[in-house]
Design a protein around this motif. Structure first.
Motif, mmCIF file in Angstrom:
data_model
loop_
_atom_site.group_PDB
_atom_site.id
_atom_site.type_symbol
_atom_site.label_atom_id
_atom_site.label_comp_id
_atom_site.label_asym_id
_atom_site.label_seq_id
_atom_site.Cartn_x
_atom_site.Cartn_y
_atom_site.Cartn_z
ATOM 1 N N CYS A 272 0.813 -1.224 0.000
ATOM 2 C CA CYS A 272 0.000 0.000 0.000
ATOM 3 C C CYS A 272 0.849 1.278 0.000
ATOM 4 O O CYS A 272 0.398 2.310 -0.461
ATOM 5 C CB CYS A 272 -0.925 0.008 1.216
ATOM 6 S SG CYS A 272 -2.022 -1.424 1.292
ATOM 7 N N CYS A 275 0.993 2.704 -3.311
ATOM 8 C CA CYS A 275 -0.236 2.534 -4.104
ATOM 9 C C CYS A 275 -0.466 3.722 -5.044
ATOM 10 O O CYS A 275 -0.415 4.866 -4.636
ATOM 11 C CB CYS A 275 -1.445 2.386 -3.180
ATOM 12 S SG CYS A 275 -2.946 2.065 -4.121
ATOM 13 N N ARG A 277 -3.145 3.295 -7.418
ATOM 14 C CA ARG A 277 -4.321 2.789 -8.110
ATOM 15 C C ARG A 277 -5.630 3.388 -7.631
ATOM 16 O O ARG A 277 -5.839 3.585 -6.425
ATOM 17 C CB ARG A 277 -4.401 1.260 -7.941
ATOM 18 C CG ARG A 277 -3.331 0.535 -8.763
ATOM 19 C CD ARG A 277 -3.155 -0.880 -8.364
ATOM 20 N NE ARG A 277 -2.717 -1.035 -7.000
ATOM 21 C CZ ARG A 277 -1.467 -0.782 -6.595
ATOM 22 N NH1 ARG A 277 -0.563 -0.330 -7.449
ATOM 23 N NH2 ARG A 277 -1.114 -0.959 -5.330
ATOM 24 N N CYS A 289 -9.674 2.667 -2.904
ATOM 25 C CA CYS A 289 -8.931 1.489 -2.438
ATOM 26 C C CYS A 289 -9.790 0.240 -2.622
ATOM 27 O O CYS A 289 -11.012 0.295 -2.441
ATOM 28 C CB CYS A 289 -8.576 1.631 -0.961
ATOM 29 S SG CYS A 289 -7.959 0.096 -0.223
ATOM 30 N N LEU A 290 -9.113 -0.847 -2.975
ATOM 31 C CA LEU A 290 -9.798 -2.121 -3.228
ATOM 32 C C LEU A 290 -10.672 -2.519 -2.035
ATOM 33 O O LEU A 290 -11.732 -3.103 -2.191
ATOM 34 C CB LEU A 290 -8.730 -3.194 -3.472
ATOM 35 C CG LEU A 290 -9.138 -4.610 -3.790
ATOM 36 C CD1 LEU A 290 -9.991 -4.666 -5.044
ATOM 37 C CD2 LEU A 290 -7.908 -5.493 -3.968
HETATM 38 S S1 SF4 Z 1 -5.810 -0.335 -3.367
HETATM 39 FE FE1 SF4 Z 1 -5.873 -0.276 -1.148
HETATM 40 S S2 SF4 Z 1 -5.246 -2.320 -0.559
HETATM 41 FE FE2 SF4 Z 1 -4.610 -2.066 -2.654
HETATM 42 S S3 SF4 Z 1 -2.507 -1.329 -2.510
HETATM 43 FE FE3 SF4 Z 1 -3.838 0.461 -2.662
HETATM 44 S S4 SF4 Z 1 -4.184 1.061 -0.558
HETATM 45 FE FE4 SF4 Z 1 -3.428 -1.009 -0.523
#
Ligand code: SF4
Length: 345
Positions: A272, A275, A277, A289-290
């Protein structure tokens, strides 16, 4: 515009809008866009046996809305877009959305994650539309197990899809394997045997808990166990790509082979800190976040006539709520998160 996806230091283009930086200084350059909630498989770790309540088509983003979302995120520094689902290849004319994304200024990489069932027919048109990186989900190399995991008989169609992707000239074909204890955790070496003479990568993904996906500690296999099983027969050489700040996978070259192997260690060793994404779901929900519930819906705002600046403010407000990392596994198990098929992975 589009270059083969290799481990280049992140070249951050000058963007018309400020980059997407969260409260921990992480710059977000990777957008995952789900284009459908539908899927032609029923994988046990993703879709509950009874399926999910699918939203009517009118509640899903149109390709015009998806193109607008991609353009807006690209203006804020997103340079990689991945199309997901459900199963993205079940959405008609997907090439339309792909072509629009690949022609969006600032977008350098268009990727897709598919279960491969329709890939034999689609590989060339996806390539022509602008996909340059493809991940194919395949959790077993045994037809009987495939049927048990996916509740469908499409094993051979997926193998043909993999061949079609390689023949269509994709430089970057990855196999995604969710490792489930007592289900397929004894196939790591079989997967290495499968890729070792091909210019491919196999990625072993740690099983993550999502709504009704049968996760339990007993079925969780930490990546180090999978790696150890492989190293009993193969030599793995750390890949320079691992150095990337936002790299999701720990990647290794297989010695004396054109292939590589990656490990996605979300549960035992989260990534994380780097991260980058963000996710937009098929219904326009925006997820930072996922493991977080969607923060807001871009669909309703767009359909209510919101300007790009208003959408940008919504996105930044949500991004500042993003936590440093996902919760510990004990909490994740209790989390009423959505099913993977609705999130899009
Ligand atoms: S989406 Fe959420 S769980 Fe996945 S790497 Fe990023 S912060 Fe971590």
């Amino acid at each position: 515009m589009l270059q083969p996806e290799t481990a280049q230091p992140e070249r951050l283009a000058v963007t018309p809008r400020e980059p997407l930086i969260d409260g921990f200084g992480r710059r977000h350059t990777y957008l995952r866009v789900s284009v459908t909630e539908r899927c032609n498989l029923r994988c046990a770790y993703c879709m509950p046996p009874e399926g999910v309540d699918l939203k009517p088509r009118a509640e899903l983003l149109t390709y015009e809305e998806i193109a607008r979302v991609v353009r807006l995120f690209a203006e804020m520094g997103v340079n990689k877009v991945r199309f997901t689902g459900g199963e993205p290849l079940v959405r008609k004319d997907l090439e339309t959305a792909i072509a629009a994304a690949s022609q969006t200024p600032g977008v350098e990489c268009v990727a897709i994650t598919t279960n491969g069932v329709r890939l034999k027919r689609k590989a060339r048109s996806l390539r022509a539309a602008g996909v340059n990186s493809i991940n194919i989900s395949l959790d077993t190399l045994r037809p009987d197990r495939f049927e048990r995991i996916t509740r469908r008989k499409d094993f051979h169609a997926v193998l043909e899809g993999i061949e079609a992707a390689l023949n269509a000239g994709f430089h970057n074909v990855k196999l995604n394997v969710v490792v489930m204890g007592g289900v397929n955790d004894d196939e790591a070496l079989d997967f290495i045997d499968f890729v070792k003479d091909r210019s491919m990568e196999v990625r072993f993904i740690e099983y993550m808990p999502f709504q009704s996906n049968g996760w339990s500690e007993g079925r969780f296999t930490p990546w180090r166990e999978t790696r150890a099983a492989i190293e009993r027969r193969y030599t793995l050489v750390p890949h320079p790509q691992n150095a990337g700040p936002s790299e999701v996978a720990k990647t290794f070259r297989i010695a004396d082979s054109p292939a590589s192997v990656g490990f996605i260690t979300s549960i035992s060793e989260h990534f994380c800190d780097g991260c980058n994404r963000l996710r937009v779901q098929a219904d326009g929900s925006f997820k930072t976040c996922l493991f977080h519930a969607p923060e807001t819906t871009l669909r309703d705002a767009m359909r209510a006539g919101a300007s790009d600046d208003e959408l940008e403010r919504m996105i930044r407000t949500a991004l500042l709520l993003k936590k440093r990392q996902h919760a510990p596994i004990e909490e994740l198990q209790q989390l009423s998160n959505q099913t993977m098929t609705l999130i899009g992975g």
